[in-house]
Design an enzyme around this catalytic site. Structure first.
Site, PDB file in Angstrom:
ATOM      1  N   GLY A  47      51.151  46.050  42.689  1.00  0.00           N
ATOM      2  CA  GLY A  47      49.955  45.177  42.739  1.00  0.00           C
ATOM      3  C   GLY A  47      48.768  45.936  42.177  1.00  0.00           C
ATOM      4  N   ALA A  48      49.007  46.576  40.986  1.00  0.00           N
ATOM      5  CA  ALA A  48      48.074  47.590  40.475  1.00  0.00           C
ATOM      6  C   ALA A  48      47.023  47.058  39.523  1.00  0.00           C
ATOM      7  CB  ALA A  48      48.888  48.672  39.764  1.00  0.00           C
ATOM      8  N   GLY A  51      41.882  44.017  42.168  1.00  0.00           N
ATOM      9  CA  GLY A  51      41.487  44.148  43.566  1.00  0.00           C
ATOM     10  C   GLY A  51      41.738  45.542  44.136  1.00  0.00           C
ATOM     11  N   ASP A 110      57.939  40.380  38.258  1.00  0.00           N
ATOM     12  CA  ASP A 110      57.937  40.014  39.672  1.00  0.00           C
ATOM     13  C   ASP A 110      58.407  41.180  40.555  1.00  0.00           C
ATOM     14  OD1 ASP A 110      58.105  38.870  42.109  1.00  0.00           O
ATOM     15  OD2 ASP A 110      59.636  37.374  41.566  1.00  0.00           O
ATOM     16  N   TYR A 225      44.017  42.630  56.949  1.00  0.00           N
ATOM     17  CA  TYR A 225      42.670  42.111  57.207  1.00  0.00           C
ATOM     18  C   TYR A 225      42.630  41.545  58.622  1.00  0.00           C
ATOM     19  CZ  TYR A 225      38.294  39.624  56.837  1.00  0.00           C
ATOM     20  OH  TYR A 225      37.017  39.193  57.068  1.00  0.00           O
ATOM     21  N   TYR A 235      42.684  32.603  59.795  1.00  0.00           N
ATOM     22  CA  TYR A 235      43.179  33.854  59.224  1.00  0.00           C
ATOM     23  C   TYR A 235      44.060  34.628  60.212  1.00  0.00           C
ATOM     24  CZ  TYR A 235      43.844  37.549  55.974  1.00  0.00           C
ATOM     25  OH  TYR A 235      44.470  38.431  55.120  1.00  0.00           O
ATOM     26  N   VAL A 274      35.297  39.222  47.615  1.00  0.00           N
ATOM     27  CA  VAL A 274      35.537  38.064  46.759  1.00  0.00           C
ATOM     28  C   VAL A 274      36.698  38.373  45.820  1.00  0.00           C
ATOM     29  CG1 VAL A 274      34.545  36.611  44.966  1.00  0.00           C
ATOM     30  CG2 VAL A 274      33.080  37.533  46.780  1.00  0.00           C
TER      31      VAL A 274
HETATM   32  P1  NAD Z   1      44.379  40.612  44.032  1.00  0.00           P
HETATM   33  O1  NAD Z   1      44.735  39.194  43.832  1.00  0.00           O
HETATM   34  O2  NAD Z   1      43.066  41.101  43.529  1.00  0.00           O
HETATM   35  O3  NAD Z   1      45.541  41.538  43.387  1.00  0.00           O
HETATM   36  C1  NAD Z   1      46.884  41.244  43.673  1.00  0.00           C
HETATM   37  C2  NAD Z   1      47.806  42.112  42.841  1.00  0.00           C
HETATM   38  O4  NAD Z   1      49.153  41.708  43.122  1.00  0.00           O
HETATM   39  C3  NAD Z   1      47.632  41.952  41.326  1.00  0.00           C
HETATM   40  O5  NAD Z   1      47.798  43.212  40.718  1.00  0.00           O
HETATM   41  C4  NAD Z   1      48.809  41.048  40.927  1.00  0.00           C
HETATM   42  O6  NAD Z   1      49.271  41.224  39.595  1.00  0.00           O
HETATM   43  C5  NAD Z   1      49.846  41.528  41.900  1.00  0.00           C
HETATM   44  N1  NAD Z   1      50.927  40.565  42.121  1.00  0.00           N
HETATM   45  C6  NAD Z   1      50.852  39.325  42.677  1.00  0.00           C
HETATM   46  N2  NAD Z   1      52.093  38.770  42.735  1.00  0.00           N
HETATM   47  C7  NAD Z   1      52.951  39.686  42.205  1.00  0.00           C
HETATM   48  C8  NAD Z   1      54.346  39.726  41.995  1.00  0.00           C
HETATM   49  N3  NAD Z   1      55.148  38.716  42.350  1.00  0.00           N
HETATM   50  N4  NAD Z   1      54.858  40.821  41.395  1.00  0.00           N
HETATM   51  C9  NAD Z   1      54.089  41.868  41.017  1.00  0.00           C
HETATM   52  N5  NAD Z   1      52.758  41.898  41.234  1.00  0.00           N
HETATM   53  C10 NAD Z   1      52.205  40.822  41.812  1.00  0.00           C
HETATM   54  O7  NAD Z   1      44.541  40.898  45.593  1.00  0.00           O
HETATM   55  P2  NAD Z   1      43.649  41.741  46.629  1.00  0.00           P
HETATM   56  O8  NAD Z   1      42.580  40.857  47.164  1.00  0.00           O
HETATM   57  O9  NAD Z   1      43.310  43.083  46.096  1.00  0.00           O
HETATM   58  O10 NAD Z   1      44.711  41.886  47.806  1.00  0.00           O
HETATM   59  C11 NAD Z   1      45.612  42.980  47.867  1.00  0.00           C
HETATM   60  C12 NAD Z   1      45.956  43.245  49.322  1.00  0.00           C
HETATM   61  O11 NAD Z   1      44.749  43.542  50.050  1.00  0.00           O
HETATM   62  C13 NAD Z   1      46.588  42.029  50.029  1.00  0.00           C
HETATM   63  O12 NAD Z   1      47.547  42.505  50.947  1.00  0.00           O
HETATM   64  C14 NAD Z   1      45.403  41.428  50.766  1.00  0.00           C
HETATM   65  O13 NAD Z   1      45.781  40.673  51.878  1.00  0.00           O
HETATM   66  C15 NAD Z   1      44.675  42.703  51.184  1.00  0.00           C
HETATM   67  N6  NAD Z   1      43.261  42.495  51.571  1.00  0.00           N
HETATM   68  C16 NAD Z   1      42.418  41.759  50.796  1.00  0.00           C
HETATM   69  C17 NAD Z   1      41.114  41.546  51.225  1.00  0.00           C
HETATM   70  C18 NAD Z   1      40.141  40.709  50.407  1.00  0.00           C
HETATM   71  O14 NAD Z   1      39.122  40.272  50.967  1.00  0.00           O
HETATM   72  N7  NAD Z   1      40.393  40.488  49.150  1.00  0.00           N
HETATM   73  C19 NAD Z   1      40.658  42.114  52.434  1.00  0.00           C
HETATM   74  C20 NAD Z   1      41.539  42.907  53.171  1.00  0.00           C
HETATM   75  C21 NAD Z   1      42.856  43.089  52.732  1.00  0.00           C
END
Ligand code: NAD
Length: 389
Positions: A47-48, A51, A110, A225, A235, A274
């Site tokens: 998930g690199a 975010g 994926d 979260y 949530y 966001v």
């Molecule tokens: P994001 O949407 O910014 O990034 C998600 C990443 O996952 C991307 O790199 C995307 O390419 C990858 N991804 C999605 N589906 C995929 C798949 N099937 N195969 C390979 N890669 C895949 O997400 P984010 O907001 O950074 O969230 C990341 C983690 O942080 C999650 O567990 C989320 O719950 C947690 N989190 C987010 C927040 C927030 O407010 N955004 C707060 C606390 C925790």
């Protein structure tokens, strides 16, 4: 092509290649301007491309000097359609890493599938030799179970009873009441846990261990979260919260396993930010708009990169990390959850209307950050110029 934001139902459908690249470089510069860290040397980030995961890859590479393998699921540009933001982010990351002499290999596909795990294992074997850090940061609406071939879709719903709350349309600034119906069946909860719980994270660790690529003292980490009381029904106590609890339980199980060899599995509870996902969770845009305003007024606001820098410096690679919470989780959301912050957000939520939301909340900040996430509204980018998509 001239690329302008295309937004439909509060979802941005395109991304600006140069804007995405610029915002990645800004995050890299933030890290380059800090003291170097002595931490990871070989990291896998799942998930690199966006975010928290992207920020973690930036910290591993530009903070610690690690070579990295990144996994993400992004779309390249084709025809008149731009690529996704993460596609351009990943290109920018790799270009910058290469310039600094850091190894960076990315796999697009994926992460839930066996095939992509095999590809990542091969990339690590060929290029890194092993990994000392595995960050799991997937946010996805669906997952195909590689064992059964069944496609599971997650839902964001309360459990037991409907959720009725104020929300804001961050494009128009209109405050209204939103109602989310309760999950209709146990199956919806199970499906959400299947997608966003810890099963796939554990499968990654299994695959790395089986291939002999996980170092003895390796750290693995996933993000969770918690949030305030008023979003709890949708949530923390809702379907997504059930998945997060499963992720946290997976961390405890992995930690028991890895600690026998000097390793560890951790959960970091991060601050609300966001992103594509948070913008569509009922009531969360209003909470974030109020929270941003309050935290900015108190000088406490942080974006992804500031949070993850603090995570690496103060918690992961510190000789003296601050205590975790009672459940053993790192609380990067400590500033969000300060009683004075939460009390002020609560007070404003009671008063907020369409007329005063721009004053009580940071609607402009929300909108700008959402657009920046897609490469728009970045200083120094000429949005009237033709770009190669
Ligand atoms: P994001 O949407 O910014 O990034 C998600 C990443 O996952 C991307 O790199 C995307 O390419 C990858 N991804 C999605 N589906 C995929 C798949 N099937 N195969 C390979 N890669 C895949 O997400 P984010 O907001 O950074 O969230 C990341 C983690 O942080 C999650 O567990 C989320 O719950 C947690 N989190 C987010 C927040 C927030 O407010 N955004 C707060 C606390 C925790």
């Amino acid at each position: 092509m001239i690329v302008e934001p295309k937004i439909l139902h509060n979802v941005c459908l395109n991304a600006h290649p140069l804007g995405c690249s610029a915002q990645v470089l800004q995050q890299i510069d933030y890290v380059r301007n800090k003291e170097p860290l002595s931490g990871s040397r070989r990291a896998l980030v799942i998930g690199a491309s966006n975010g928290y995961g992207l920020a973690a890859r930036i910290l591993a590479a530009f903070g610690c000097g690690a070579d990295t393998v990144g996994v993400a699921y992004e779309r390249p540009g084709s025809g008149s359609k731009t690529g996704s933001a993460g596609w351009y982010n990943d290109l920018a990351f790799r270009r910058a890493a290469e310039q600094d002499g850091l190894g960076a290999w990315s796999i697009n596909g994926d992460a839930f599938s066996r095939e992509i795990k095999d590809q990542a294992v091969q990339a690590i074997r060929d290029n890194l030799g092993s990994v000392d850090l595995v960050v799991y940061s997937i946010a996805s609406p669906r997952r195909m179970d590689p064992e059964t071939g069944i496609l599971h879709s997650s839902v964001i719903k309360p459990i037991g009873r409907p959720f009725v709350e104020k929300t804001v349309n961050f494009q128009t600034g209109e405050v209204s009441e939103i109602r989310a119906e309760a999950a209709g069946s146990e199956q919806e909860i199970r499906d959400t846990v299947k997608v966003m719980g810890g099963e796939d994270w554990a499968m990654w660790i299994d695959a790395l261990e089986a291939a002999g690529l996980l170092e003895e003292r390796a750290t693995t980490l996933a993000f969770s979260y918690v949030g305030p009381e008023f979003t709890a029904p949708i949530y923390r106590d809702g379907t997504i919260g059930a998945a997060k609890k499963h992720l946290e339980e997976t961390a405890r199980q992995l930690d028991r396993r890895l600690s026998r060899r000097g390793g560890r599995a951790l959960i970091s509870v991060n601050k609300a930010l966001v992103t594509r996902a948070s913008a569509v969770i009922p009531a969360v845009p209003l909470y974030i708009a109020l929270l941003y305003r309050v935290m900015k007024e108190k000088g406490l606001h942080e974006a992804c990169i500031q949070q993850i820098h603090r995570l690496f410096r103060d918690y992961l690679y510190s000789d003296n990390p601050p205590p975790t919470d009672q459940e053993g989780r790192i609380r990067l959301d400590d500033r969000e959850m300060l009683p004075e912050v939460q009390e002020e957000v609560r007070r404003r939520r009671q008063q907020v209307t369409t007329e005063n939301v721009a004053r009580l909340g940071d609607i402009d900040g929300f909108r700008e950050e959402y657009l920046r996430y897609h490469g728009f509204g970045i200083d120094g980018i000429d949005y009237s110029a033709d770009v190669e998509i």
